[in-house]
Write an enzyme that holds these catalytic residues in place. Structure first.
Site, short mmCIF file in Angstrom:
data_model
loop_
_atom_site.label_atom_id
_atom_site.label_comp_id
_atom_site.label_asym_id
_atom_site.label_seq_id
_atom_site.Cartn_x
_atom_site.Cartn_y
_atom_site.Cartn_z
CD GLU A 1 -2.96 -1.20 2.41
OE1 GLU A 1 -2.82 -0.15 3.11
OE2 GLU A 1 -3.74 -1.96 2.67
CG HIS B 1 -6.21 0.77 4.96
ND1 HIS B 1 -4.80 -0.13 5.20
CD2 HIS B 1 -6.81 0.34 6.15
CE1 HIS B 1 -4.91 -0.60 6.10
NE2 HIS B 1 -5.94 -0.29 6.85
#
Length: 531
Positions: free
Chosen positions: A263, A281
């Protein structure tokens, strides 16, 4: 003089007001955290620092934090704080592990609905004016079996919500006891059974060595055809490439991911596949959750600065400053003993029995217990810290007993912990030598003298020739350097153990090679926080 707190990230006005109402002098500078140089210039003025994720608390920042006593992170993740450096400075690091539980659980349920009814694709199609009414055939949740991997705080909320949707809920969680499962009105199962039976699978565990790729290619192949998989927990729990292959083959009917192995995720094997829902997220991204964690961190920091009360501390138990100076090495020993037991135990724990002998028995046993229990439970639950560990253990029905006694052996003091499960009892003992370093002195009743390292390997075997050579040659073959090597046995030709302290993690192929020799009953790689 009133304590002084700096808020260097965006927190709600209500959180700022909590500090002021409690008589604490607060400076609200929400953009300061992005300016490392300016933060370093001013941090020395403050007793407390309240942050979110934008502020990076590095060793260089802490060097200038001459008065800092507590850092409060509004949220769970503390990767932006150098906790080792903070500990060395005597700065308590707090987080707010429970403020976003409901929000994350609700996001998992929302993603489950989205992938069951192909809502994102249907929405995009309708926005494009296609009106493909027959192209999106979904499935109902009612009557389906939901497999929950990890039935702790967030997973438990998901279980409760899923039961309200009339789903059949089964759960895999090594720390979930039968009594607790009955209270939750869910069925406790082993992982293989969950994979075989579940129509939907949702993950709610931290990313540890035990849980990394818990849904790897082998386990994904065991799943029921047509399963749908949801991950709002941590990237790295699922082999994304293997899942993509099974989605393409049609074995897996859909997936919904909020977290990814890398990420920010700008590319991923799951992107672009049909019936795969992806969000960036967002598990904790609700107005309520952000407000909750802000208010909680303000209350916690105010309590500590005004009364000394410690809540949700990640790097220090509830002890006074004087106790901490004496007990530091023993607290670390308790954590190591717990971490050994926690990594070795894969079935539900019924009881934890702790014996404190001699010098150790004269210390703050509550603090030592907190560190030990946290060590046991951390491998399976990232929500655990030294303050919350006893409460979480109680909630899971684990009985804690403590015994203290005067000096009985060769050591001035030692700690012995025994964990009881339905299948076995497992024990380990340790002490702190005069150099301040913790040592393991007994495992399974076998006396040893083992220094604790970050990377270790534990083996059990019959006491026969060739064990040392096999371990040494295998490590050499795979480029693993042995820093320390400890052996122990009950009697000649009887049960024996080995504990290797190595410089890097043992490769899985090396473990496989050792197993292939047939010399070992058990081979277990272990990790310890030795900072």
């Amino acid at each position: 003089m009133a304590p002084k707190v700096l808020i260097s990230d965006k927190l709600s006005d209500a959180a700022v007001q909590i500090f002021r109402d409690r008589g604490i002098d607060v400076d609200f500078m929400p953009e300061l955290g992005k300016d490392k140089e300016k933060l370093a210039q001013v941090i020395g003025q403050y007793d407390g620092l309240a942050i979110r994720s934008a502020t990076k608390v590095t060793p260089s920042i802490l060097e200038h934090a001459t008065n800092l006593k507590v850092i409060g992170r509004a949220g769970i993740g503390t990767d932006n704080i150098d906790k080792d450096a903070a500990s060395k400075k005597g700065v308590i690091v707090m987080n707010t592990p429970f403020g976003n539980m409901i929000t994350t659980a609700e996001h998992a349920i929302a993603l489950m609905f989205a992938v069951a009814r192909q809502i994102p694709e249907a929405s995009a199609s309708t926005h494009a004016g296609k009106w493909e009414k027959n192209a999106f055939m979904g499935v109902e949740l009612t009557g389906k079996t939901l497999g929950v991997i990890g039935a702790g705080n967030i997973g438990g909320i998901v279980c409760d919500r899923a039961r309200g949707l009339k789903m059949k809920v089964i759960a895999y969680d090594p720390f979930l006891g039968e009594e607790r499962a009955q209270q939750m009105q869910i069925e406790k199962v082993e992982l293989d059974e969950l994979l075989k039976r579940s129509d939907f699978i949702t993950l709610h565990v931290p990313l540890t060595e035990q849980t990394r790729n818990i849904l790897g290619r082998e386990n994904l192949a065991k799943t029921k055809k047509g399963v749908r998989i949801i991950n709002c927990a941590r990237g790295g729990l699922v082999d994304e490439e293997a899942l993509a292959d099974l989605l393409k083959s049609g074995h897996v009917a859909g997936a919904a991911f909020d977290v990814f192995a890398v990420e920010p995720a700008t590319e991923n094997p799951l992107f672009g596949l049909p019936n795969v829902v992806c969000t960036p997220h967002l598990g904790a991204s609700t107005t309520e959750a952000q407000e909750n964690v802000a208010l909680q961190v303000a209350e916690q920091m105010a309590d500590y600065l005004l009364t000394g009360a410690v809540q949700n501390a990640l790097n220090m138990p509830s002890v006074t400053a004087e106790e901490a100076k004496i007990m530091g090495p023993w607290i670390k020993l308790a954590d190591h003993l717990g971490a050994f037991i926690g990594q070795m135990t894969e079935e539900p724990i019924k009881a934890i029995n702790v014996l404190y002998d001699g010098y150790a028995a004269e210390m703050n046993l509550e603090a030592l217990n907190c560190s030990l229990i946290a060590g046991i439970m951390k491998p399976i639950s990232s929500e655990v810290n030294m303050v919350s560990a006893p409460l979480i253990a109680k909630e899971r029905g684990i009985q804690i007993s403590t015994t203290n006694q005067t000096q009985t052996g060769a050591f001035e003091g030692y700690i012995k912990v025994t964990v009881v499960t339905d299948k076995r009892e497992r024990s380990i003992a340790g002490t702190v030598f005069s150099d301040g370093k913790p040592r393991f002195i007994q495992i399974k009743g076998i006396n040893i003298d083992a220094e604790v390292g970050r990377h270790m390997v534990y083996t059990t075997n019959e006491d026969v020739p060739g064990i040392i050579g096999t371990l040494g040659m295998t490590c050499g073959k795979h480029g693993v350097n042995i820093a320390n090597f400890t052996l122990g046995r009950k009697e000649a030709k009887g049960e024996a153990i080995a504990l290797l302290y190595i410089d890097e993690p043992m490769p899985m192929q090396a473990i496989a090679d050792l197993k292939a020799t047939g010399l070992f009953q058990q081979i277990k790689p272990l990790e310890f926080d030795v900072a």
